[in-house]
Design an enzyme around this catalytic site. Structure first.
Site, PDB file in Angstrom:
ATOM      1  N   ASP A   1     -13.971  -9.229   8.758  1.00 43.53           N
ATOM      2  CA  ASP A   1     -12.446  -9.061   9.144  1.00 43.53           C
ATOM      3  C   ASP A   1     -12.278  -7.582  10.027  1.00 43.53           C
ATOM      4  O   ASP A   1     -11.503  -6.732   9.727  1.00 43.53           O
ATOM      5  CB  ASP A   1     -11.404  -8.993   7.974  1.00 43.53           C
ATOM      6  CG  ASP A   1      -9.894  -9.185   8.348  1.00 43.53           C
ATOM      7  OD1 ASP A   1      -9.899  -9.578   9.575  1.00 43.53           O
ATOM      8  OD2 ASP A   1      -8.963  -9.052   7.512  1.00 43.53           O
TER       9      ASP A   1
ATOM     10  N   VAL B   1       0.955  -1.360   0.136  1.00 44.03           N
ATOM     11  CA  VAL B   1       0.006  -0.061   0.037  1.00 44.03           C
ATOM     12  C   VAL B   1       0.907   1.262   0.147  1.00 44.03           C
ATOM     13  O   VAL B   1       1.898   1.284   0.723  1.00 44.03           O
ATOM     14  CB  VAL B   1      -0.847   0.048   1.308  1.00 44.03           C
ATOM     15  CG1 VAL B   1      -2.031   1.255   1.279  1.00 44.03           C
ATOM     16  CG2 VAL B   1      -1.769  -1.161   1.286  1.00 44.03           C
TER      17      VAL B   1
END
Length: 684
Positions: free
Chosen positions: A472, A361
């Site tokens: 999640d 990322v």
């Protein structure tokens, strides 16, 4: 006689002062602007609104998350002074919405009647009209007609191209897809964000109590309105109100223009002629010059490098962004690879925010717009099927809520797949809770973040057109913006299904400590399993500890520790010591007790997310006595993993923890009763 003379003089003096006290606007019942070049100080501009040199009122530009207002300087009288009845009014105006990216608006504009011309409001979905605190408040005394170019499910928007009537609230009382009627009464769709001028007519008949809204792409007023609704404005309007326009931008921006405006109380507003209004600022010549320049350069290159044409075209075909039919239908915005490469400085290590089993990322700044983004570059080794993943992102990309991390777009180039998210300046929540954080969040900030995440989760479970199971939820997937507002992110494992249907059996995915016990038996992720994970989040935020640590002994499992202290009457002993006792006992008890309830091993014993929000907002009191969670201990998890691994060809398992806040970490994943996989190899 002297007495009468004195009384007459006194009445004259009183009349003079009454004249001074009465607003001059009560003498004004109409206005007309064929362009605003000569408006001078008659139009009050706030925030980024301005009148351009050619006389167009520009409410916003291509900047993100900003608002602009343009209101007539003095209020109009909207109620009859003698009987208090609302007066009729009529207005027509020409506007244009020019999006930064074609077909993607952000966010829209509104004609507004308000008690103030300086609205203390928010941008994005609030259109600069209201803020989250005042939303739906009857004391707002706000009437607006919105021309909305972003579908916000929080407010029940019908699509991303509609007209709506708003009363004290951005959840429209009535709305319709933007369209107009031709002379033969045929309905034609009208794209609000086409970049072309559009004329609108808004008429309110106070006697019939009917509001009509009409739009058209020209000066000819259609015979039929696109919206016609019964409406009583007597409780909304006060005697004097301001009229004007408001617009806002969000993650994506649009320039919102008002070209001309006519308004009238108790009568028909003067008509406007689009051909006589100032033209929109154009860039056709610039585009033409660019096109010519590129064409000439291409010819020169082709002539001078003809010996290399075969090599060039082979490389061109090999590196081209091949767009399949299914990709042309996907939303949101598709970015070019070069655009994201430039934004991240060629995916520089200096721009790296984090990495994990799903990829890397990077922080980026989109060229031109200067929008800061987070770009997740999917690893080539990821087992996730590209087609399935893109199809799912197409659905997730439509989610709109202030407490969700917004997916802005994506990019596919050969084997590279990139996702573009709104950049969260303060990163992930776990950085503030574990491993000696540089900054310790105070209790007020923590409680606000908990409520933010609960609000986002409620939207996923109940507020969207489908049920969205996140699968999640944990501190590392809660991101914080520059104001430390909590936003739930990373939808790489999310599942969608229709309201009222049952989720299908799938692989068990998630992170140890957050997995509901029933998942190993049923393989079905549900709203209740999300609530279980949220319970773990509640406890880790209050205690400053992870739900389970590597090689933890049974007494070190967080929920068991909290339950033990609760049973002993010493539950406040588990509160994060770094708070130094500075917290609300009542709020901490709510969070800890709610964390225990959500962590119950029996799904039916857990509250649903709407009940969770009610408890956090203290609308409903929590029970004094709680049932023991009976959750798995660390040994229980080990037994589960061993039993699953006994039939697996890949017995490896890990206890991964967050390395970045945009879903770049490797999470525990296993096939129910068949195999265990590292990473996010969930077959969709």
């Amino acid at each position: 006689m002297v007495f009468l003379s004195d009384m007459a003089h006194l009445l004259k003096v009183l009349s003079f002062f009454i004249f001074l006290l009465v607003p001059t606007s009560c003498q004004i019942d109409e206005l007309f602007y064929a362009g605003f070049r000569d408006a001078g100080t008659n139009i009050t501009l706030t925030d980024i609104a301005e009148i351009e040199k050619n006389g167009i009122l520009r409410l916003t530009n291509d900047s993100t998350r900003l608002i602009g207002h343009g209101f007539y300087v003095s209020p109009f009288q909207f109620k009859n002074r003698t009987d208090g009845k609302v007066l009729s009014f009529s207005t027509t105006f020409a506007f244009a919405i020019v999006p930064e990216y074609p077909r993607l608006g952000g966010h829209g504009l509104a004609f507004a009647v308000s008690t103030s011309k300086d609205l203390k409001a928010l941008p994005s979905q609030y259109l600069g009209l209201l803020n989250a605190t005042d939303e739906g408040n009857l004391t707002n005394h706000l009437f607006a007609v919105e021309f909305d170019t972003v579908q916000d499910f929080e407010f029940g928007d019908i699509n991303d191209n509609h007209v709506g009537v708003d009363i004290n609230n951005l959840r429209s009382n009535a709305s319709a897809v933007a369209a107009y009627y031709t002379e033969d009464s045929t309905k034609q769709d009208l794209n609000l964000k086409s970049g072309n001028p559009i004329q609108a007519w808004i008429d309110y008949d106070s006697v019939q109590q009917i509001l009509n809204v009409t739009i058209a792409p020209n000066s000819e007023r259609p015979n039929l309105p696109i919206l016609s609704i019964p409406l009583d404005l007597s409780t909304v309007f006060e005697e004097y109100m301001y009229v004007g326009f408001s617009a806002s931008t969000g993650l994506l921006a649009s320039s919102h223009y008002i070209l001309g405006w006519s308004f009238k109380i108790n009568g028909q507003a003067q008509s406007l002629d689009l051909s006589s209004l100032p033209p929109l600022p154009g860039s056709k010549h610039k585009h033409l010059d660019t096109t010519i320049g590129v064409s000439v350069a291409s010819v020169v290159i082709a002539v001078t490098a003809i010996s290399l044409c075969v090599f060039y075209f082979v490389r061109k075909i090999k590196n081209a962004d091949v767009i399949e039919d299914w990709e042309s239908e996907i939303s949101p915005h598709r970015y070019s690879y070069q655009e994201l490469k430039k934004a991240t400085k060629s995916f520089s290590e200096k721009e790296l925010l984090g990495h994990g089993g799903f990829g890397h990322v990077y922080k980026g700044t989109l060229p031109g717009s200067k929008i800061q983004v987070a770009v997740k570059r999917i690893s080539n080794e990821s087992k996730q099927g590209l087609r399935e993943f893109v199809s799912e992102i197409a659905s997730i990309g439509r989610l709109r809520h202030r407490n969700l991390v917004q997916l802005m777009g994506w990019c596919r180039r050969r084997d590279d797949f990139l996702l573009v998210y709104d950049f969260m300046a303060n990163g992930s929540l776990d950085k503030f809770l574990f491993d000696e954080p540089k900054v310790v969040l105070n209790w007020e900030q923590r409680f606000k973040i908990i409520k933010d995440v609960a609000s986002g989760l409620l939207y996923l479970h109940e507020g969207y057109e489908q049920v969205v199971i996140h699968r999640d939820i944990k501190a590392s997937n809660v991101l914080l913006d520059d104001e430390l507002n909590g936003r739930l992110g990373d939808f790489g494992l999310a599942r969608l299904y229709e309201h009222g249907s049952n989720p299908s059996t799938t692989r068990v995915v998630g992170t140890l400590g957050y997995l509901a016990p029933e998942l190993s038996r049923t393989g079905k992720a549900t709203e209740s399993s999300d609530v279980y994970a949220f319970g773990a989040l509640l406890l880790e935020v209050a205690c400053g500890r992870r739900p389970i640590e590597p090689k933890a002994s049974p007494e070190e499992v967080l929920v068991d520790c909290v339950w033990k202290k609760f049973a002993e009457g010493r539950v406040l002993d588990v509160v994060d010591k770094r708070l130094n006792g500075h917290y609300s006992d009542k709020e901490v008890l709510i969070v800890l007790k709610l964390g225990i309830m959500c962590s119950n091993s029996v799904p039916m014993a857990r509250p649903n997310v709407r009940q969770v929000v009610g408890y956090l907002d203290q609308e409903v009191g929590l029970p004094e006595k709680l049932r023991a969670p009976d959750s798995f201990s660390a040994e229980g998890f080990d037994d589960l993993v061993k039993s699953l691994a006994s039939s697996s060809s890949d017995p490896m398992i890990s206890y991964p923890f967050m390395e970045n806040g945009y879903g770049g970490n490797a999470s525990f994943a296993c096939v129910s009763t068949s195999s265990i996989l590292l990473g996010r190899g969930d077959s969709r």
